[in-house]
Design a protein around this motif. Structure first.
Motif, PDB file in Angstrom:
ATOM      1  N   HIS A 197     -17.495 -57.720  29.196  1.00 35.82           N
ATOM      2  CA  HIS A 197     -17.018 -58.596  30.342  1.00 35.82           C
ATOM      3  C   HIS A 197     -16.066 -59.762  29.883  1.00 35.82           C
ATOM      4  CE1 HIS A 197     -20.041 -56.577  32.593  1.00 35.82           C
ATOM      5  NE2 HIS A 197     -19.303 -56.439  33.513  1.00 35.82           N
ATOM      6  N   GLU A 206     -13.737 -59.439  45.572  1.00 34.94           N
ATOM      7  CA  GLU A 206     -12.274 -59.603  45.696  1.00 34.94           C
ATOM      8  C   GLU A 206     -12.023 -60.966  46.344  1.00 34.94           C
ATOM      9  OE1 GLU A 206     -14.369 -56.909  46.404  1.00 34.94           O
ATOM     10  OE2 GLU A 206     -13.866 -56.195  44.119  1.00 34.94           O
ATOM     11  N   GLU A 250     -16.097 -52.341  40.629  1.00 31.50           N
ATOM     12  CA  GLU A 250     -14.912 -53.169  40.736  1.00 31.50           C
ATOM     13  C   GLU A 250     -14.263 -53.089  42.153  1.00 31.50           C
ATOM     14  OE1 GLU A 250     -12.455 -52.593  37.485  1.00 31.50           O
ATOM     15  OE2 GLU A 250     -13.944 -53.621  35.804  1.00 31.50           O
ATOM     16  N   ARG A 252      -8.264 -52.289  40.748  1.00 31.69           N
ATOM     17  CA  ARG A 252      -9.495 -53.305  40.921  1.00 31.69           C
ATOM     18  C   ARG A 252      -9.310 -53.860  41.988  1.00 31.69           C
ATOM     19  NH1 ARG A 252     -12.733 -56.058  36.995  1.00 31.69           N
ATOM     20  NH2 ARG A 252     -13.527 -58.170  38.162  1.00 31.69           N
TER      21      ARG A 252
END
Length: 453
Positions: free
Chosen positions: A172, A258, A321, A365
């Motif tokens: 990550h 997001e 994601e 993503r």
């Protein structure tokens, strides 16, 4: 207390021969007050200060702090109270700061209380990185007690960008680093970190072999801050504070990952409009950053392998994601692992024992797409149809006595109870015991038989 004008009048009238009583009546003041000002005992504009109750205890407090620089102020306050100090705790702590009673401890004060040098950062020379832990994220994010934000700031201009991450492990970190430098438009020649374990060995500060490969891939050098010297990367620390207060503090509960990422990106871009003074000219952070000659970065990120655990939904989908990917039916509620090598177009979904059960092309993503395999769709539909029934629900208030088969089984169980174990089959007849007892009563004692012989 006399004003400056009243003090001037009092001295002038006294020189003209007025008595103190006459001056006091003229100014409407007490005679003793007039006398104190005329004698210079009291100065106009200054109030008489009461004796500081802390001063008699100053030497004792200095000695106690010299003996133990980390002595709590509350503990010292309890001691001086027993010695006769009458002031309050806030007055006491204020006096400790005013007289600077507590000595400076260098290991405990990384930057406070000592000289700090001004560090010059040439354009395009350095990017400072740091993790920011974000407490109490929205529950639907599924990241636990903290979300994680990697912040990267150009040391010269102060332009910064950030990337949300699920964890702070090595894959990550690599993914977030790659995203940050792409948002900055390139990379500086050196990267600066604190002693995070995914970059270096915290005890020695030496870069790990895994991260050395990452630095070589991007063609940069790595600088590690000295221990307990957070001000060495003060640019990114300030950006952390801005992100926490101006963005994270206002993130609502219903926001997706997001949407939150979009919010921090907008804040970072908006802060490019901050004004700076460079050699007497006013410029913005964005203009300074545009003048930094950043290095080009590879087309693909460093190929670190990312592995995350997910739970299969009742629809046979796995979230990763911001997108959903299908798995074979019969796995709702099961834990699986999503394995993806950064830079590749495909990802694998495997069981906990590493058996691959699905392979999909990775979507963009945060696109919100649902990627389904045709075979998974057919198998799931077949599974659903097999378990589907068009019969009406059974009635609960009906009479249904035990069937013949049930009654026969009940009889079998009753016979098993009678001829079950050996102890249950033993029948004790007490008449045998009675006959033996009668014979024993008719047999003569042993002594009598000997006498007859």
């Amino acid at each position: 207390m006399l004003t400056q004008e009243e003090d001037v009048d009092a001295h002038a009238l006294r020189r003209q021969g007025w008595t103190i009583s006459a001056i006091a009546r003229h100014l409407g003041r007490d005679r003793q007050t007039i006398r104190d000002y005329l004698n210079g005992k009291t100065v106009p504009g200054e109030r008489r200060q009461a004796p500081d109750a802390f001063v008699p205890f100053l030497d004792y407090c200095r000695q106690r702090m010299a003996d133990d620089p980390h002595l709590w102020a509350t503990t010292l306050f309890d001691e001086v109270r027993e010695l006769g100090y009458q002031g309050g705790y806030s007055t006491f702590t204020r006096a400790l700061r005013r007289f600077e009673v507590r000595p400076h401890c260098e290991p405990c004060h990384g930057a406070k209380g000592r000289d700090v040098a001004v560090i010059t950062h040439p354009p395009g020379e350095e990017i400072q990185f740091d993790w920011l832990e974000l407490p109490t994220p929205p529950e639907q994010w599924g990241v636990g007690e903290h979300a994680h934000l990697l912040v990267g700031a150009l040391s010269h201009s102060g332009r910064w960008r950030a990337q949300l991450a699920e964890r702070e492990d090595f894959p990550h970190l690599v993914q977030a680093l790659d995203q940050v430098v792409r948002k900055l438009g390139g990379t500086a020649r050196r990267w600066r970190f604190d002693r995070m374990s995914t970059v270096c060995y915290p005890s020695s500060g030496q870069v790990t072999a895994a991260f050395a490969a990452v630095a070589k891939y991007y063609g940069v050098g790595v600088d590690i801050c000295p221990p307990r010297r957070g001000n060495r990367k003060g640019v990114v620390e300030k950006m952390n504070h801005s992100a926490a207060q101006r963005w994270w503090r206002t993130v609502p509960d219903g926001l997706t990952v997001e949407q939150a990422q979009s919010g921090v990106d907008k804040l970072a871009a908006r802060m490019d409009e901050r004004r700076r003074t460079v050699t007497g000219a006013k410029v913005t952070v964005g203009e300074l950053a545009a003048g930094e000659a950043l290095l080009d970065i590879p087309a693909l990120p460093f190929p670190a392998e990312m592995t995350v655990e997910r739970m299969v939904t009742p629809q046979g989908l796995v979230q990763f994601e911001g997108n959903f990917y299908s798995v074979p039916p019969g796995l709702p509620g099961a834990k699986v692992r999503v394995v993806h090598r950064l830079g590749e177009d495909f990802l694998n979904i495997a069981t906990i024992s590493r058996a691959v059960i699905a392979r999909h092309r990775k979507a963009v993503r945060g696109a919100g797409q649902t990627i389904r395999d045709a075979g998974h769709v057919v198998a799931l539909e077949r599974k659903v149809l097999e378990s589907f029934s068009d019969r009406a629900p059974c009635k609960s208030k009906v009479r249904r006595p035990p069937s013949e088969a049930a009654l026969a089984e009940a009889e079998r169980l009753r016979g098993r109870q009678v001829t079950g174990s050996t102890a249950e089959r033993v029948v004790i007849d007490l008449s045998h015991y009675a006959a033996v007892a009668d014979r024993l009563r008719t047999v003569p004692p042993p002594k009598e038989e000997e006498n007859k012989e």
